[in-house]
Design a protein around this motif. Structure first.
Motif, PDB file in Angstrom:
ATOM      1  N   VAL A 160       5.941  16.835  -2.391  1.00 20.61           N
ATOM      2  CA  VAL A 160       6.907  16.251  -1.479  1.00 20.61           C
ATOM      3  C   VAL A 160       6.263  15.893  -0.136  1.00 20.61           C
ATOM      4  CG1 VAL A 160       7.686  18.489  -0.579  1.00 20.61           C
ATOM      5  CG2 VAL A 160       9.228  16.525  -0.519  1.00 20.61           C
ATOM      6  N   GLY A 161       5.274  16.669   0.324  1.00 27.26           N
ATOM      7  CA  GLY A 161       4.606  16.354   1.586  1.00 27.26           C
ATOM      8  C   GLY A 161       3.902  15.011   1.548  1.00 27.26           C
ATOM      9  N   PRO A 162       3.011  14.777   0.567  1.00 31.41           N
ATOM     10  CA  PRO A 162       2.397  13.459   0.452  1.00 31.41           C
ATOM     11  C   PRO A 162       3.414  12.334   0.248  1.00 31.41           C
ATOM     12  CG  PRO A 162       1.160  15.053  -0.826  1.00 31.41           C
ATOM     13  CD  PRO A 162       2.401  15.751  -0.356  1.00 31.41           C
ATOM     14  N   LEU A 163       4.488  12.606  -0.496  1.00 26.87           N
ATOM     15  CA  LEU A 163       5.509  11.574  -0.686  1.00 26.87           C
ATOM     16  C   LEU A 163       6.098  11.145   0.659  1.00 26.87           C
ATOM     17  CD1 LEU A 163       7.407   9.839  -2.427  1.00 26.87           C
ATOM     18  CD2 LEU A 163       8.929  11.829  -2.594  1.00 26.87           C
ATOM     19  N   ILE A 164       6.425  12.112   1.505  1.00 26.29           N
ATOM     20  CA  ILE A 164       6.978  11.786   2.827  1.00 26.29           C
ATOM     21  C   ILE A 164       5.957  10.998   3.647  1.00 26.29           C
ATOM     22  CG2 ILE A 164       7.769  12.781   5.006  1.00 26.29           C
ATOM     23  CD1 ILE A 164       8.931  15.115   3.349  1.00 26.29           C
ATOM     24  N   ALA A 165       4.680  11.419   3.603  1.00 25.20           N
ATOM     25  CA  ALA A 165       3.641  10.735   4.381  1.00 25.20           C
ATOM     26  C   ALA A 165       3.473   9.287   3.917  1.00 25.20           C
ATOM     27  CB  ALA A 165       2.322  11.490   4.255  1.00 25.20           C
ATOM     28  N   PHE A 166       3.446   9.071   2.606  1.00 27.44           N
ATOM     29  CA  PHE A 166       3.260   7.711   2.097  1.00 27.44           C
ATOM     30  C   PHE A 166       4.506   6.856   2.347  1.00 27.44           C
ATOM     31  CE2 PHE A 166       0.308   9.875  -1.142  1.00 27.44           C
ATOM     32  CZ  PHE A 166      -0.773   9.752  -0.276  1.00 27.44           C
ATOM     33  N   ARG A 167       5.665   7.505   2.356  1.00 30.91           N
ATOM     34  CA  ARG A 167       6.885   6.762   2.689  1.00 30.91           C
ATOM     35  C   ARG A 167       6.856   6.297   4.152  1.00 30.91           C
ATOM     36  NH1 ARG A 167      10.974   4.440   0.271  1.00 30.91           N
ATOM     37  NH2 ARG A 167      12.633   5.622   1.283  1.00 30.91           N
ATOM     38  N   VAL A 168       6.188   7.048   5.008  1.00 32.80           N
ATOM     39  CA  VAL A 168       6.026   6.626   6.395  1.00 32.80           C
ATOM     40  C   VAL A 168       5.226   5.324   6.460  1.00 32.80           C
ATOM     41  CG1 VAL A 168       4.892   7.221   8.576  1.00 32.80           C
ATOM     42  CG2 VAL A 168       6.313   8.916   7.402  1.00 32.80           C
ATOM     43  N   VAL A 169       4.158   5.240   5.648  1.00 32.15           N
ATOM     44  CA  VAL A 169       3.372   3.999   5.598  1.00 32.15           C
ATOM     45  C   VAL A 169       4.238   2.856   5.098  1.00 32.15           C
ATOM     46  CG1 VAL A 169       1.376   2.873   4.537  1.00 32.15           C
ATOM     47  CG2 VAL A 169       1.229   5.281   5.231  1.00 32.15           C
ATOM     48  N   GLN A 170       4.994   3.115   4.059  1.00 35.32           N
ATOM     49  CA  GLN A 170       5.879   2.086   3.517  1.00 35.32           C
ATOM     50  C   GLN A 170       6.912   1.657   4.558  1.00 35.32           C
ATOM     51  OE1 GLN A 170       8.466   3.296   0.300  1.00 35.32           O
ATOM     52  NE2 GLN A 170       7.973   1.481  -0.902  1.00 35.32           N
TER      53      GLN A 170
ATOM     54  N   ILE B 178       0.842  -1.207   0.000  1.00 36.72           N
ATOM     55  CA  ILE B 178       0.000   0.000   0.000  1.00 36.72           C
ATOM     56  C   ILE B 178       0.875   1.253   0.000  1.00 36.72           C
ATOM     57  CG2 ILE B 178      -1.632   1.332   1.391  1.00 36.72           C
ATOM     58  CD1 ILE B 178      -2.796  -1.361   2.351  1.00 36.72           C
ATOM     59  N   GLY B 179       1.907   1.272   0.833  1.00 46.18           N
ATOM     60  CA  GLY B 179       2.799   2.426   0.879  1.00 46.18           C
ATOM     61  C   GLY B 179       3.534   2.640  -0.431  1.00 46.18           C
ATOM     62  N   SER B 180       3.911   1.557  -1.105  1.00 43.02           N
ATOM     63  CA  SER B 180       4.619   1.673  -2.380  1.00 43.02           C
ATOM     64  C   SER B 180       3.738   2.303  -3.451  1.00 43.02           C
ATOM     65  CB  SER B 180       5.101   0.294  -2.840  1.00 43.02           C
ATOM     66  OG  SER B 180       6.021  -0.264  -1.928  1.00 43.02           O
ATOM     67  N   VAL B 181       2.504   1.798  -3.563  1.00 43.74           N
ATOM     68  CA  VAL B 181       1.593   2.334  -4.575  1.00 43.74           C
ATOM     69  C   VAL B 181       1.292   3.806  -4.296  1.00 43.74           C
ATOM     70  CG1 VAL B 181      -0.724   2.148  -5.544  1.00 43.74           C
ATOM     71  CG2 VAL B 181       0.600   0.076  -5.068  1.00 43.74           C
ATOM     72  N   ALA B 182       1.023   4.128  -3.027  1.00 46.43           N
ATOM     73  CA  ALA B 182       0.695   5.510  -2.677  1.00 46.43           C
ATOM     74  C   ALA B 182       1.883   6.443  -2.917  1.00 46.43           C
ATOM     75  CB  ALA B 182       0.250   5.581  -1.218  1.00 46.43           C
ATOM     76  N   SER B 183       3.103   5.984  -2.610  1.00 42.04           N
ATOM     77  CA  SER B 183       4.285   6.815  -2.847  1.00 42.04           C
ATOM     78  C   SER B 183       4.460   7.095  -4.333  1.00 42.04           C
ATOM     79  CB  SER B 183       5.541   6.128  -2.296  1.00 42.04           C
ATOM     80  OG  SER B 183       5.483   5.994  -0.891  1.00 42.04           O
ATOM     81  N   GLY B 184       4.198   6.097  -5.171  1.00 38.25           N
ATOM     82  CA  GLY B 184       4.305   6.302  -6.606  1.00 38.25           C
ATOM     83  C   GLY B 184       3.272   7.269  -7.153  1.00 38.25           C
TER      84      GLY B 184
END
Length: 471
Positions: free
Chosen positions: A102-112, A91-97
């Motif tokens: 940059v803010g959402p990228l950091i947040a989704f990387r937290v999930v990953q 889930i974190g990988s798909v969301a990061s992609g």
């Protein structure tokens, strides 16, 4: 019942193959994003310090998830927890992609990172339980060799993707691999539901609430130092004071007697060799990820290389670790851990010193050779140290011990990335920044060397579980 000698080797090898298929993705993603920091900063029109949080946030989430994993593994079973970790990472990988800023990228990387925080320590826990403490050095070495492929393959794949494709494919490439890992794990990993009479301990929610924000605030202080150009501004002092206060409260909380066991039992530090192992692996994390962050930037900013070429030039660091970890892990079971760890840390110090002589006109032979020996030294230090720690911990402490080691190693990695971003960003030019980073690596490696002198030596006690079995 422990596996018999004729079944032990295929059992362990099959477990390693299936688990590492999923576990390697977390390692690859960490090094891929670190190697693409310059590209991401340009695409999002952001500073290196902010982009560094795409990696730091990932590592912090991993750090917080690790001790929760130690609590959950005996409560829900290793197989269930492993499958859940794969789903969360996916889930974190798909969301990061799909991130649009940059803010959402950091947040989704937290999930990953939370998914990786389940997979990483659980990988080691399951393997140690399978092999037994007498073979911990070999298991750690074999696992480390595969895990160290991340610094080899990650920067190359990441550089190739950002140079030839859209950066989003750094995350989308995980999707088919994680799905395959999930299906194979369901087929291969044995069901290990907790016994009906197993103790039903509660999660230390207070500990989670203290450790997570405490660690995040402490690392945020370094990031703010890079943004505001100093260590004495309120933007740095405020988060640092909050972080240290929260961690101090956790220490008092963990040492107080009560029904719910602490998230991290600090009494593990009373076991001989454990505090030293923690120090060695924390400084190892600083040195490893500090170099992974700084070297690609140097090759691109000072050397004019593209992302793919920078990844290829970084690969010798990972190759060195791949070579040394299984060899050092196997030898540590026979020769003892201290001698190998001291030798590895010494080589790491000398390699870091070699980086201080590199500039834009040096050529590529010196930094590439230094990267190779740097990786050799790191691998020769970490595998024997981890093996020594698992020999001194009692079996019931293995899950929490492995989680704590992973957590502090990744915390060191978080500090390493943030510190290197600060040093690079505050320098007048890329070469000066790289020299500042190189001296920071020297100090981290020297601290690691000082700690290895206290690593336990040769254990002459034969393995009570698997004596005679081979890996």
């Amino acid at each position: 019942m422990p596996p018999t000698e004729d079944r032990f080797e295929p059992l362990v090898r099959r477990t390693i193959a299936v688990i590492l298929l999923g576990g390697i993705m977390g390692i690859l993603d960490g090094s891929m994003v670190v190697a693409a920091a310059d590209t991401l900063a340009e695409r999002f029109d952001s500073s290196l310090a902010v982009i560094g949080w795409a990696s730091t946030g990932y590592l912090l989430a991993l750090t917080v998830a690790v001790p929760v994993t130690a609590w959950a593994v005996d409560r829900v079973g290793g197989r269930r927890l492993w499958l859940f970790g794969l789903v969360l990472f996916l889930i974190g990988s798909v969301a990061s992609g799909l991130a649009w800023d940059v803010g959402p990228l950091i947040a989704f990387r937290v999930v990953q990172g939370a998914g990786a925080g389940i997979l990483d320590p659980l990988m080691l826990t399951l393997l140690i339980r399978t092999a037994g403490p007498g073979r911990s050095g070999r298991v750690v070495g074999l696992m480390g060799a595969v895990g160290s492929a991340g610094p080899v393959v990650g920067p190359i794949v990441g550089g190739l993707i950002v140079q030839s494709l859209d950066w989003r494919w750094m995350f989308f490439v995980n999707v088919p691999i994680v799905i395959a890992a999930f299906l194979l794990a369901r087929k291969v990993l044995p069901v290990d539901r907790p016994a009906a009479d197993a103790p039903r301990t509660r999660l230390d929610v207070v500990g989670v609430a203290l450790i997570g924000p405490g660690v995040a605030a402490s690392v945020l202080a370094l990031s703010q130092a890079a943004e505001h150009g100093g260590l004495t501004t309120p933007y740095v002092i405020g988060p640092l004071a909050v972080g240290l206060a929260l961690l101090g409260v956790y220490v008092a909380h963990a040492l107080r007697r009560r029904r719910t066991p602490p998230l991290i039992d600090l009494r593990m530090f009373a076991h001989r060799g454990f505090p030293v192992g923690v120090l060695v692996l924390a400084f190892n994390g600083v040195a490893t990820y500090g170099a992974l962050f700084a070297l690609p930037l140097f090759y691109q900013q000072a050397g004019g290389e593209g992302p793919f070429a920078a990844g290829l030039l970084l690969a010798p660091l990972g190759v060195g670790a791949v070579i040394s970890m299984p060899l050092a892990g196997r030898l540590s079971d026979r020769l003892g851990s201290r001698t190998l760890a001291v030798a590895g840390a010494t080589l790491t110090v000398l390699s870091a010193l070699a980086f201080t002589f590199v500039d834009g006109s040096t050529g590529r032979i010196l930094p590439v050779a230094a990267s190779l020996t740097f990786g050799l030294g790191l691998g020769c230090t970490s595998a024997p140290t981890m093996g020594a720690v698992f020999k001194v911990l009692p079996p019931e402490r293995v899950a929490q011990g492995s989680s704590l080691l992973y957590m502090l190693n990744q915390l060191g990695a978080s500090f390493g990335i943030t510190l290197m971003a600060l040093l690079v960003q505050s320098a007048a030019d890329p070469v000066t920044g790289f020299h500042h980073v190189s001296w920071a690596l020297v100090f981290a490696a020297a601290a690691m060397l000082a700690a290895t002198a206290r690593v336990p030596g040769r254990d002459r006690t034969p393995s009570p579980v698997l004596e005679g079995a081979s890996l």
